[in-house]
Design a protein around this motif. Structure first.
Motif, PDB file in Angstrom:
ATOM      1  N   HIS A   1       0.849  -1.192   0.000  1.00 49.51           N
ATOM      2  CA  HIS A   1       0.000   0.000   0.000  1.00 49.51           C
ATOM      3  C   HIS A   1       0.882   1.238   0.000  1.00 49.51           C
ATOM      4  O   HIS A   1       2.104   1.151   0.149  1.00 49.51           O
ATOM      5  CB  HIS A   1      -0.973  -0.013   1.183  1.00 49.51           C
TER       6      HIS A   1
ATOM      7  N   THR B   1      -1.123  -4.974   1.930  1.00 49.65           N
ATOM      8  CA  THR B   1      -2.218  -4.078   1.524  1.00 49.65           C
ATOM      9  C   THR B   1      -2.983  -3.626   2.768  1.00 49.65           C
ATOM     10  O   THR B   1      -4.175  -3.903   2.925  1.00 49.65           O
ATOM     11  CB  THR B   1      -3.153  -4.787   0.537  1.00 49.65           C
TER      12      THR B   1
ATOM     13  N   TYR C   1      -6.720  -1.658   2.805  1.00 44.55           N
ATOM     14  CA  TYR C   1      -7.853  -2.061   1.966  1.00 44.55           C
ATOM     15  C   TYR C   1      -9.180  -1.877   2.686  1.00 44.55           C
ATOM     16  O   TYR C   1     -10.221  -1.614   2.067  1.00 44.55           O
ATOM     17  CB  TYR C   1      -7.697  -3.523   1.512  1.00 44.55           C
TER      18      TYR C   1
END
Length: 294
Positions: free
Chosen positions: A10, A57, A60
């Motif tokens: 990310h 990530t 999310y």
């Protein structure tokens, strides 16, 4: 930029978490290139790698609709690990209901939907709970997770529950005191096999991968058996998984089964790092001889 394997992260960690960078080094040592890519970066060409590995990530949950659309779109362009079906299923904590229905011992959980009466105090009286955790069904890194006890349940707790319900489904669970005295036990599975375990503090900071102190832990046979049973209860093979447990008088209880972007603590276990790299290369090449050299 292309690579044999794309490691997905990310924006706050565009160059990957420490474990990701170590994994990239291990892949490079076997002659395979990798690249880092931010999952919601519209400029990324996902077709440039035949294998795309979800790793860090860790935002999310802030944009779930965008996340689910991304899974479907990218799954059509490359091979995802874990598989798209696993990512979709595991991104919503209602998977706990599936596991409970399959006979897995989970922390008692009540799912509250937007159409339900958000009377948290009444719910807790009915269940006999005086100390609870309220969290969103789609959440990670302790985002939106708060603990309420006794008098705070009725006003502050209900206000938090209502705020979560404005976004979607929420969970209410009795607080497990053992996470403070004995800590959470995290069991890592690579492929179908148990790899290693560690303990970590609950509600550490709200940010995944924040270098919260982890301690190696020797998982019991009962804990490993529960982890294996949880993985066997879903019809989706996973390349990696983390099973978070808490001890209880009746035996270990599953808190979460992490198939999306768990911290696997590879930086603390060189053997696990090699095993994970080998799995990646095997998935990449269907038996790449380079995997045997790791």
């Amino acid at each position: 930029m292309s690579g044999d394997i794309t490691l997905v992260t990310h924006r706050a960690l565009a160059e990957g978490f420490i474990d990701d960078r170590l994994l990239a080094d291990a892949l490079a040592s076997s002659g395979h290139s990798s690249r880092f890519a931010v999952w919601d970066d519209p400029s990324v060409d996902w077709t440039l790698s035949s294998l795309t590995l979800i790793r860090s990530t860790w935002d999310y949950q802030l944009r779930p609709a965008q996340w689910f659309a991304w899974i479907d779109r990218v799954a059509a362009q490359t091979r995802l690990l874990n598989p798209a079906a696993a990512l979709r299923w595991n991104s919503d904590k209602r998977y706990l209901s599936d596991l409970s229905g399959a006979g897995i011992a989970i922390v008692p959980t009540v799912f509250v939907k937007t159409r339900d009466d958000p009377d948290l105090a009444a719910l807790c009286r009915r269940e006999g709970w005086r100390d609870v955790v309220v969290k969103p069904a789609i959440g990670a890194s302790a985002h939106g997770t708060r603990r309420f006890k006794d008098a705070s349940i009725g006003q502050a707790g209900e206000a938090h529950l209502c705020a979560l319900l404005a976004e979607g489904v929420a969970l209410v669970q009795p607080f497990q005191g053992a996470v403070e005295t004995e800590l959470e036990r995290s069991l890592v599975f690579l492929g179908p096999d148990f790899s290693h375990a560690f303990t970590k503090a609950a509600f550490s900071s709200g940010t995944a991968g924040d270098e919260t102190p982890l301690q190696p832990y020797e998982a019991s046979k009962q804990e490993i058996a529960l982890g294996l049973a949880a993985l066997a209860a879903i019809p989706i093979a996973s390349a990696y998984a983390r099973v978070d447990l808490v001890p209880a008088p009746e035996g270990p209880l599953l808190m979460e089964l992490e198939l999306v972007e768990p911290d696997l603590a590879l930086r603390h276990d060189a053997g696990a790092l090699r095993r994970f790299a080998k799995i990646c290369l095997t998935e990449l090449g269907g038996g790449d001889p380079a995997a045997d050299a790791l």
